[in-house]
Write an enzyme that holds these catalytic residues in place. Structure first.
Site, PDB file in Angstrom:
ATOM      1  N   GLY A 121      44.437  35.312  37.851  1.00 28.18           N
ATOM      2  CA  GLY A 121      43.022  35.305  37.522  1.00 28.18           C
ATOM      3  C   GLY A 121      42.572  36.679  37.077  1.00 28.18           C
ATOM      4  N   GLY A 122      41.249  36.912  37.095  1.00 32.46           N
ATOM      5  CA  GLY A 122      40.723  38.190  36.680  1.00 32.46           C
ATOM      6  C   GLY A 122      41.165  39.320  37.590  1.00 32.46           C
ATOM      7  CG  PHE A 123      42.033  40.378  42.351  1.00 33.81           C
ATOM      8  CD1 PHE A 123      41.002  41.037  43.004  1.00 33.81           C
ATOM      9  CD2 PHE A 123      43.334  40.606  42.760  1.00 33.81           C
ATOM     10  CE1 PHE A 123      41.271  41.921  44.042  1.00 33.81           C
ATOM     11  CE2 PHE A 123      43.609  41.485  43.791  1.00 33.81           C
ATOM     12  CZ  PHE A 123      42.571  42.146  44.430  1.00 33.81           C
ATOM     13  N   GLY A 124      44.132  39.474  39.254  1.00 35.05           N
ATOM     14  CA  GLY A 124      45.540  39.745  39.061  1.00 35.05           C
ATOM     15  C   GLY A 124      46.360  38.539  39.485  1.00 35.05           C
ATOM     16  N   PRO A 125      47.687  38.666  39.530  1.00 35.78           N
ATOM     17  CG  PRO A 125      49.866  39.504  39.622  1.00 35.78           C
ATOM     18  CD  PRO A 125      48.476  39.867  39.180  1.00 35.78           C
ATOM     19  CE  LYS A 152      42.329  37.122  44.620  1.00 40.29           C
ATOM     20  NZ  LYS A 152      40.868  36.826  44.718  1.00 40.29           N
ATOM     21  CG  ASP A 195      33.396  33.508  39.137  1.00 37.86           C
ATOM     22  OD1 ASP A 195      32.988  32.758  38.217  1.00 37.86           O
ATOM     23  OD2 ASP A 195      34.520  34.050  39.116  1.00 37.86           O
ATOM     24  CG  LEU A 201      51.017  30.535  44.547  1.00 39.55           C
ATOM     25  CD1 LEU A 201      50.099  30.721  45.749  1.00 39.55           C
ATOM     26  CD2 LEU A 201      51.739  29.192  44.624  1.00 39.55           C
ATOM     27  N   GLY A 202      49.719  31.700  40.211  1.00 39.46           N
ATOM     28  CA  GLY A 202      48.771  31.734  39.103  1.00 39.46           C
ATOM     29  C   GLY A 202      48.270  33.148  38.898  1.00 39.46           C
TER      30      GLY A 202
END
Length: 423
Positions: free
Chosen positions: A120-124, A139, A236, A117-118
């Site tokens: 971010g800073g955390f991961g895919p 996540k 955030d 889906l996308g």
């Protein structure tokens, strides 16, 4: 089960030996067959014992991690004020479901790119479907992620305790082998930025829907700041962290950098500034000070973005084009704030109501944290035709006498920043 299989193989080996001897084969052949069979039986037993040990080790690691989460949660909640005067929270109050890695691999087709889906800073993040048909979002903590086990634990603990219609629903986590994952309800309409910053999709959100989204976000933040069992500072808040369900209702997500405040705590300071520059309040970006008012500033940025359909750009460079905040302030000062309204919603937008929302947004963006309204006041002003104070026109700029810099730093909207955490 392994011992039954071993016994069967032993009987087979014995029969084979008897057969060899019964047919008067060479004793050497019988000896070799016996040694081979015995070795095979021993190897098989060792294999099954090794698998059982690994499985037990994995179960113990999950239990240990769960105990660690619950222990940390109990420690946090036992501090004065963190339970909003409702007493200490017990372990039994905390529901934390653990998913099996095998089940998540099956649900996401082994984390295939087609289900991604996308990132971010955390991961895919991957879309998945459980055997009962429920869709989930997974996540997966990346090994290269700037966020680590600390953020993982924070998000798992916080979101497990928070229940509100405008917060994304947390379903559980997975800690197995080297994998660490968080599982959420699936949001079919992705995130707010997917619509408002895209010329072909922003028209799908008319004024009525944008109004509902703004109010929903405000209610979610108010819950975090005031109405939940914990007082949470998100740190955030941004358009990409507002997810939309099938009815386009907003859900606040991504609590990895959130912090818990005690009942009488008003602000805190950190040497590790995390978040996205374009949404950061000046006191947080420049001095590491954060409070409920820093979240209010972030909400103000989102409010202007939703109304204008434009992304706030952050820049320290005095020669760069004005960002959305400065542009909105200049239009307000010149009596032209209506020009900020997204052309795609002008026909569906009551001008007076939109101007009231812009005014509230500018109040949220005042440089002094003390002059910004609380989320309860913001929600009241957005929901009622009440008298609203005029926003002050103070603005930190690179050329200001104070020697400070622009409230936001050079970074595009989606870049997340961190500074070394000195403890």
């Amino acid at each position: 089960m392994c011992f039954l299989e071993t016994e069967t193989m032993f009987l087979f080996s014995s029969s084979h030996i008897s057969y060899c001897l019964g047919n008067k084969k060479s004793p050497l052949v019988a000896l070799v067959a016996s040694i081979t069979s015995a070795s095979f039986v021993c190897a098989t037993c060792c294999y099954f014992l090794w698998r059982r040990k690994l499985k037990k080790k994995g179960i113990m690691r999950k239990i240990k991690f769960r105990e660690m989460l619950l222990s940390e949660s109990a420690t946090n909640l036992s501090k004065p004020g963190t339970s909003s005067g409702k007493g200490k929270e017990t372990r039994s109050d905390i529901e934390l479901k653990f998913f099996e890695l095998y089940d998540l691999k099956a649900a996401t087709d082994n984390f295939s790119t087609g289900n991604k889906l996308g990132e971010g800073g955390f991961g895919p993040v991957f879309k998945g479907q459980l055997p009962d048909g429920k869709h989930i979002a997974v996540k997966r903590l990346s090994t290269q992620s700037q966020q680590g086990i600390g953020e993982f634990k924070t998000e798992a603990l916080l979101i497990a305790k928070l229940q509100h219609r405008n917060l994304v629903r947390f379903l559980g986590c997975c800690v197995e082998d080297e994998e660490k994952m968080l599982i959420y309800e699936y949001m079919p309409n992705k995130s707010l930025d997917y619509f408002i910053f895209d010329e072909s999709r922003k028209s799908l959100l008319d004024w009525k829907k944008r109004h509902e989204i703004i109010i929903g976000i405000a209610r979610g933040i108010l819950y975090l700041h005031q109405d939940s069992r914990l007082r949470i500072i998100h740190r955030d808040l941004k358009a990409s962290n507002i997810l939309l369900d099938e009815d386009m209702n907003p859900k606040i997500s991504d609590f990895g950098t959130a912090r818990i405040f005690s009942g009488n705590q008003s602000e805190a300071k950190t040497l590790r500034v995390v978040g996205t520059y374009a949404y950061m309040s000046p006191e947080y970006a420049l001095a590491g000070l954060f409070s409920v008012k820093s979240d209010v500033f972030s909400f103000g940025v989102m409010l202007l973005e939703v109304i204008s359909g434009k992304k706030n750009r952050a820049s320290y460079n005095s020669d760069s084009p004005p960002n959305l905040i400065r542009h909105a302030r200049e239009l307000w000062t010149d009596g032209k704030a209506f020009e900020l309204i997204d052309p795609s919603i002008v026909d569906s937008c009551p001008t007076e109501e939109a101007l009231r929302f812009i005014q509230v947004g500018l109040l949220c963006l005042q440089v002094s944290a003390a002059e910004r309204p609380t989320m309860s006041s913001i929600l009241f002003m957005l929901s009622n035709e009440a008298t609203i104070p005029s926003p002050k026109q103070s603005l930190i700029t690179p050329n200001s006498d104070s020697g400070t810099t622009e409230t936001t730093a050079s970074s595009i909207n989606e870049v997340t920043i961190t500074a070394p955490d000195v403890r």
